[in-house]
Design a protein around this motif. Structure first.
Motif, PDB file in Angstrom:
ATOM      1  N   SER A  66    -136.682-109.831  21.335  1.00 47.59           N
ATOM      2  CA  SER A  66    -135.432-109.500  22.064  1.00 47.59           C
ATOM      3  C   SER A  66    -134.244-108.841  20.840  1.00 47.59           C
ATOM      4  N   LEU A  67    -134.328-109.739  19.917  1.00 44.70           N
ATOM      5  CA  LEU A  67    -133.223-109.708  18.700  1.00 44.70           C
ATOM      6  C   LEU A  67    -133.757-108.371  18.061  1.00 44.70           C
ATOM      7  N   LEU A  68    -134.843-107.871  17.716  1.00 41.04           N
ATOM      8  CA  LEU A  68    -135.154-106.659  17.212  1.00 41.04           C
ATOM      9  C   LEU A  68    -134.877-105.552  18.141  1.00 41.04           C
ATOM     10  N   TYR A  69    -134.961-105.649  19.525  1.00 35.00           N
ATOM     11  CA  TYR A  69    -134.560-104.599  20.343  1.00 35.00           C
ATOM     12  C   TYR A  69    -133.093-104.181  20.185  1.00 35.00           C
ATOM     13  N   LYS A  70    -132.648-105.402  20.367  1.00 34.34           N
ATOM     14  CA  LYS A  70    -130.909-105.466  20.201  1.00 34.34           C
ATOM     15  C   LYS A  70    -130.679-104.837  18.853  1.00 34.34           C
ATOM     16  N   MET A  71    -131.218-104.841  17.808  1.00 33.34           N
ATOM     17  CA  MET A  71    -130.736-104.353  16.368  1.00 33.34           C
ATOM     18  C   MET A  71    -131.058-102.972  16.454  1.00 33.34           C
ATOM     19  N   VAL A  72    -132.328-102.512  16.981  1.00 30.95           N
ATOM     20  CA  VAL A  72    -132.596-101.023  16.641  1.00 30.95           C
ATOM     21  C   VAL A  72    -131.625-100.259  17.758  1.00 30.95           C
ATOM     22  N   ASN A  73    -131.480-100.773  18.945  1.00 27.92           N
ATOM     23  CA  ASN A  73    -130.375-100.240  19.962  1.00 27.92           C
ATOM     24  C   ASN A  73    -129.049 -99.990  19.059  1.00 27.92           C
ATOM     25  N   ASP A  74    -128.551-101.135  18.683  1.00 28.26           N
ATOM     26  CA  ASP A  74    -127.248-100.994  17.468  1.00 28.26           C
ATOM     27  C   ASP A  74    -127.225-100.040  16.633  1.00 28.26           C
ATOM     28  N   ALA A  75    -128.299 -99.928  15.988  1.00 28.00           N
ATOM     29  CA  ALA A  75    -128.380 -98.903  14.912  1.00 28.00           C
ATOM     30  C   ALA A  75    -128.306 -97.702  15.385  1.00 28.00           C
ATOM     31  N   LEU A  76    -128.993 -97.452  16.526  1.00 28.09           N
ATOM     32  CA  LEU A  76    -129.124 -96.077  17.232  1.00 28.09           C
ATOM     33  C   LEU A  76    -127.613 -95.628  17.524  1.00 28.09           C
ATOM     34  N   PHE A  77    -126.922 -96.518  18.209  1.00 33.91           N
ATOM     35  CA  PHE A  77    -125.731 -96.168  18.610  1.00 33.91           C
ATOM     36  C   PHE A  77    -124.734 -96.011  17.511  1.00 33.91           C
ATOM     37  N   ASP A  78    -124.866 -96.948  16.431  1.00 28.33           N
ATOM     38  CA  ASP A  78    -124.123 -96.438  15.188  1.00 28.33           C
ATOM     39  C   ASP A  78    -124.523 -95.078  14.472  1.00 28.33           C
ATOM     40  N   HIS A  79    -125.686 -94.764  14.623  1.00 30.90           N
ATOM     41  CA  HIS A  79    -126.087 -93.483  13.994  1.00 30.90           C
ATOM     42  C   HIS A  79    -125.570 -92.379  14.910  1.00 30.90           C
ATOM     43  N   LEU A  80    -125.593 -92.450  16.211  1.00 28.99           N
ATOM     44  CA  LEU A  80    -125.105 -91.233  17.018  1.00 28.99           C
ATOM     45  C   LEU A  80    -123.414 -91.276  16.882  1.00 28.99           C
ATOM     46  N   ARG A  81    -122.955 -92.223  17.009  1.00 33.34           N
ATOM     47  CA  ARG A  81    -121.579 -92.429  16.789  1.00 33.34           C
ATOM     48  C   ARG A  81    -121.026 -91.691  15.232  1.00 33.34           C
ATOM     49  N   LYS A  82    -121.606 -92.008  14.432  1.00 31.70           N
ATOM     50  CA  LYS A  82    -121.368 -91.248  13.057  1.00 31.70           C
ATOM     51  C   LYS A  82    -121.771 -90.034  13.109  1.00 31.70           C
ATOM     52  N   ASN A  83    -122.667 -89.545  13.815  1.00 33.31           N
ATOM     53  CA  ASN A  83    -123.007 -88.128  14.072  1.00 33.31           C
ATOM     54  C   ASN A  83    -121.844 -87.401  14.903  1.00 33.31           C
ATOM     55  N   LYS A  84    -121.308 -88.057  15.694  1.00 34.27           N
ATOM     56  CA  LYS A  84    -120.442 -87.357  16.593  1.00 34.27           C
ATOM     57  C   LYS A  84    -119.227 -87.193  16.001  1.00 34.27           C
ATOM     58  N   VAL A  85    -118.544 -88.078  14.922  1.00 35.18           N
ATOM     59  CA  VAL A  85    -117.666 -87.928  14.323  1.00 35.18           C
ATOM     60  C   VAL A  85    -117.728 -86.865  13.287  1.00 35.18           C
ATOM     61  N   ALA A  86    -118.992 -86.574  12.716  1.00 35.49           N
ATOM     62  CA  ALA A  86    -119.146 -85.634  11.700  1.00 35.49           C
ATOM     63  C   ALA A  86    -119.514 -84.322  12.391  1.00 35.49           C
ATOM     64  N   ASN A  87    -119.930 -84.110  13.542  1.00 33.79           N
ATOM     65  CA  ASN A  87    -120.062 -83.007  14.225  1.00 33.79           C
ATOM     66  C   ASN A  87    -118.829 -82.356  14.923  1.00 33.79           C
ATOM     67  N   LYS A  88    -117.989 -83.246  15.167  1.00 37.39           N
ATOM     68  CA  LYS A  88    -116.454 -83.134  15.468  1.00 37.39           C
ATOM     69  C   LYS A  88    -115.683 -82.406  14.495  1.00 37.39           C
ATOM     70  N   TYR A  89    -115.892 -82.832  13.258  1.00 40.21           N
ATOM     71  CA  TYR A  89    -115.301 -82.308  12.083  1.00 40.21           C
ATOM     72  C   TYR A  89    -115.862 -80.802  11.768  1.00 40.21           C
ATOM     73  N   LEU A  90    -117.234 -80.899  11.754  1.00 35.38           N
ATOM     74  CA  LEU A  90    -117.597 -79.506  11.468  1.00 35.38           C
ATOM     75  C   LEU A  90    -117.475 -78.507  12.485  1.00 35.38           C
ATOM     76  N   SER A  91    -117.208 -78.926  13.809  1.00 33.34           N
ATOM     77  CA  SER A  91    -116.977 -77.839  14.853  1.00 33.34           C
ATOM     78  C   SER A  91    -115.407 -77.172  14.746  1.00 33.34           C
ATOM     79  N   ARG A  92    -114.614 -78.069  13.983  1.00 40.15           N
ATOM     80  CA  ARG A  92    -113.332 -77.792  13.679  1.00 40.15           C
ATOM     81  C   ARG A  92    -113.204 -76.600  12.461  1.00 40.15           C
ATOM     82  N   LEU A  93    -114.140 -76.548  11.590  1.00 42.78           N
ATOM     83  CA  LEU A  93    -114.511 -75.851  10.519  1.00 42.78           C
ATOM     84  C   LEU A  93    -114.614 -74.232  10.923  1.00 42.78           C
ATOM     85  N   ASP A  94    -114.121 -73.351  10.515  1.00 45.15           N
ATOM     86  CA  ASP A  94    -114.516 -71.913  10.582  1.00 45.15           C
ATOM     87  C   ASP A  94    -115.535 -71.558   9.704  1.00 45.15           C
ATOM     88  N   LEU A  95    -116.869 -71.722   9.975  1.00 41.13           N
ATOM     89  CA  LEU A  95    -117.954 -71.413   9.058  1.00 41.13           C
ATOM     90  C   LEU A  95    -118.563 -70.071   9.424  1.00 41.13           C
TER      91      LEU A  95
END
Length: 161
Positions: free
Chosen positions: A56-85
Motif C-alpha cells: 500500500s505504501l508503494l501504491y501511494k508513492m507511485v500515485n503521488d509521484a504521478l500526480f507531481d509529474h502531471l502537476r509540473k507538466n501542467k505548469v510547463a504546458n501553461k507557460y508554453l501555451s502563452r508563448l507565440d511560437l
C-alpha cells in the motif's frame, strides 16, 4: 533491509505498479520511469520492504509521484501555451506543394495491398526492424523484405520518383 528482500519486493510489485500507473496515465514509458524512481527512493531510505504495509505504501508513492509529474507538466504546458511560437516561414506555394504531395502519398498508400501497407507502416511509422516485423507478423524476414520492396516500388511509381 537486505538485497534479497528488496529484490523480492521489486520482482513481485514492479509490474503491478507499472500497470496501475499505465492505466492511469496511458504512457508506458512514464509509468516505468515513475515506478523505477519510487523503487530507487525505497532503496535509498531505510524502509522495511518485508512489512505487510509495503504494498500500500508503494501504491501511494507511485500515485503521488504521478500526480507531481502531471502537476509540473501542467505548469510547463501553461507557460508554453502563452508563448507565440510561430516558426512557419513556408510560402503559400510550398504549403500547397506539401499538401498535394501529402495527398498523393496517402492515395498511393491506400492502393497498396494490405500486407505491403502493413509492413511499410510498421517499418516507417513504428521504426521496427525487418526482424521485429517478421516476429510480430509471424512471417520470415525474407517475406518482409519482399513486401517492403513491392511497397516501395509501387510508391515510387505513384509518386513519380
Amino acid at each position: 533491509m537486505t538485497k534479497k528482500d528488496y529484490k523480492n519486493c521489486f520482482d513481485q510489485l514492479f509490474d503491478p505498479l507499472r500497470n496501475y500507473l499505465y492505466f492511469k496515465c496511458g504512457d508506458g514509458d512514464l509509468a516505468t520511469d515513475i515506478v523505477q524512481d519510487v523503487f530507487l527512493k525505497v532503496w535509498e531510505k531505510p524502509i522495511d520492504v518485508t512489512s505487510k504495509r509495503i504494498k500500500s505504501l508503494l501504491y501511494k508513492m507511485v500515485n503521488d509521484a504521478l500526480f507531481d509529474h502531471l502537476r509540473k507538466n501542467k505548469v510547463a504546458n501553461k507557460y508554453l501555451s502563452r508563448l507565440d511560437l510561430n516558426f512557419n516561414s513556408n510560402s503559400p506555394d510550398e504549403i500547397l506543394e506539401f499538401e498535394e504531395l501529402k495527398q498523393k502519398y496517402e492515395t498511393s498508400l491506400a492502393t497498396l495491398g494490405e500486407k505491403q501497407r502493413t509492413v511499410f507502416l510498421m517499418s516507417r511509422m513504428e521504426d521496427l526492424t525487418y526482424k521485429e516485423i517478421s516476429e510480430r507478423l509471424s512471417i520470415s524476414v525474407k517475406a518482409v523484405e519482399k513486401r517492403m520492396s513491392q511497397a516501395l516500388k509501387v510508391l515510387k511509381q505513384k509518386l513519380g520518383k
